[in-house]
Design a protein around this motif. Structure first.
Motif, PDB file in Angstrom:
ATOM      1  N   ALA A   1      36.681  31.678  36.614  1.00 14.43           N
ATOM      2  CA  ALA A   1      36.148  32.863  35.938  1.00 14.43           C
ATOM      3  C   ALA A   1      35.516  32.505  34.597  1.00 14.43           C
ATOM      4  N   LEU A   2      36.117  31.579  33.881  1.00 14.64           N
ATOM      5  CA  LEU A   2      35.559  31.158  32.595  1.00 14.64           C
ATOM      6  C   LEU A   2      34.245  30.414  32.783  1.00 14.64           C
ATOM      7  N   MET A   3      34.204  29.504  33.751  1.00 13.11           N
ATOM      8  CA  MET A   3      32.997  28.704  33.934  1.00 13.11           C
ATOM      9  C   MET A   3      31.836  29.531  34.462  1.00 13.11           C
ATOM     10  N   PHE A   4      32.138  30.592  35.204  1.00 16.03           N
ATOM     11  CA  PHE A   4      31.079  31.475  35.684  1.00 16.03           C
ATOM     12  C   PHE A   4      30.866  32.672  34.762  1.00 16.03           C
ATOM     13  N   ARG A   5      31.479  32.617  33.581  1.00 13.42           N
ATOM     14  CA  ARG A   5      31.316  33.647  32.556  1.00 13.42           C
ATOM     15  C   ARG A   5      31.689  35.035  33.068  1.00 13.42           C
TER      16      ARG A   5
ATOM     17  N   ILE B   1      30.142  25.125  25.990  1.00 19.52           N
ATOM     18  CA  ILE B   1      29.534  23.825  26.276  1.00 19.52           C
ATOM     19  C   ILE B   1      29.490  23.510  27.765  1.00 19.52           C
ATOM     20  N   VAL B   2      30.482  23.969  28.547  1.00 18.90           N
ATOM     21  CA  VAL B   2      30.566  23.537  29.949  1.00 18.90           C
ATOM     22  C   VAL B   2      30.474  24.672  30.965  1.00 18.90           C
ATOM     23  N   ALA B   3      30.275  25.911  30.539  1.00 19.83           N
ATOM     24  CA  ALA B   3      30.163  26.998  31.515  1.00 19.83           C
ATOM     25  C   ALA B   3      28.810  26.942  32.208  1.00 19.83           C
ATOM     26  N   PHE B   4      28.760  27.494  33.418  1.00 18.92           N
ATOM     27  CA  PHE B   4      27.498  27.568  34.138  1.00 18.92           C
ATOM     28  C   PHE B   4      26.526  28.450  33.371  1.00 18.92           C
ATOM     29  N   HIS B   5      25.243  28.158  33.507  1.00 21.97           N
ATOM     30  CA  HIS B   5      24.232  28.908  32.786  1.00 21.97           C
ATOM     31  C   HIS B   5      24.202  30.350  33.271  1.00 21.97           C
TER      32      HIS B   5
END
Length: 236
Positions: free
Chosen positions: A192-196, A225-229
């Motif tokens: 969930a964090l990486m896909f914002r 810094i490392v989440a998906f755009h």
């Protein structure tokens, strides 16, 4: 040149099937084109692994198939077995120089494949190791400028190191010696964090992330810094 000739000979002997084309793409697929092979390489990019670690980290592979894939990768010179120093003393598999050379291809494949992710299917398993390799592909060097920091990220019984220094990022599966921040979460929260899909502050407030060491801003810096755009996040 001799090294490449030797690898070509080993590949010809070890590959169970071949496209029988004198083409570098075809020959490369002879070596790594079988199911599970690149996922084994993906996991080993994070560091040496015991057999049981590889087996538990790849749900569905089966022990006989895993053993076969490892034999093939050893035969082609992409991985090797070694024994860890005491007190561990365990036999582990690790990538050779030729295996490590696959990192750019694996990272690029991940970036390309992200467009096909969509929403998780009911049968999909979220594998923690996959996210820490994916970080290498979505790493935002501009956002990391001027930051020197080491994170220890704990997910279930797995521990990962994320290191930022000199505008570069490294990820590995190990316990850092002196991390600046220690974060504990489950893989659903990491996803969930990486896909914002959730803000770091909300994840902390809801108890989905525990800050064992460091300040609460550490998680915000890491996600930035490392989440998906954002374009990919909205598409999925």
């Amino acid at each position: 040149m001799l090294q490449y000739r030797q690898m070509a000979t080993r590949a010809a002997k070890s590959a169970p099937r071949s496209y029988d084309q004198y083409c570098a793409v075809a020959r490369g697929l002879d070596v790594i084109g079988d199911r599970w092979t690149l996922l084994l390489v993906r996991d080993l990019l994070l560091g040496p692994k015991r057999y049981k670690d590889l087996l538990s980290g790849l749900p569905g592979i089966g022990t006989n198939l895993l053993a076969g894939r490892l034999r093939e990768l050893e035969g082609t010179g992409l991985i090797e077995r070694t024994v860890l120093p005491p007190p561990a003393g365990s036999t582990v598999y690790q990538l050779t120089e030729a295996g490590q050379a696959l990192e750019p291809a694996v990272v690029a494949l991940g970036r390309w494949g992200a467009r096909f992710l969509g929403q998780p299917r009911k049968t999909d398993v979220m594998v923690p190791r996959a996210y820490f390799v994916a970080m290498r592909g979505v790493f935002d060097a501009q956002a990391a400028a001027g930051i020197t920091e080491t994170y220890e990220v704990r997910i279930a019984d797995l521990v990962f190191e994320v290191r930022l220094a000199g505008g570069r990022l490294t990820t590995s599966e190990r316990r850092p010696s002196n991390p600046d921040s220690v974060l504990t979460m489950d893989v659903d929260t990491l996803n969930a964090l990486m896909f914002r899909q959730i803000k770091p502050s909300a994840a902390i407030a809801k108890g989905r992330v525990k800050i064992e060491k460091g300040d609460h801003k550490a998680l915000e810096r890491l996600v930035r810094i490392v989440a998906f755009h954002s374009r990919l996040s909205s598409a999925t």
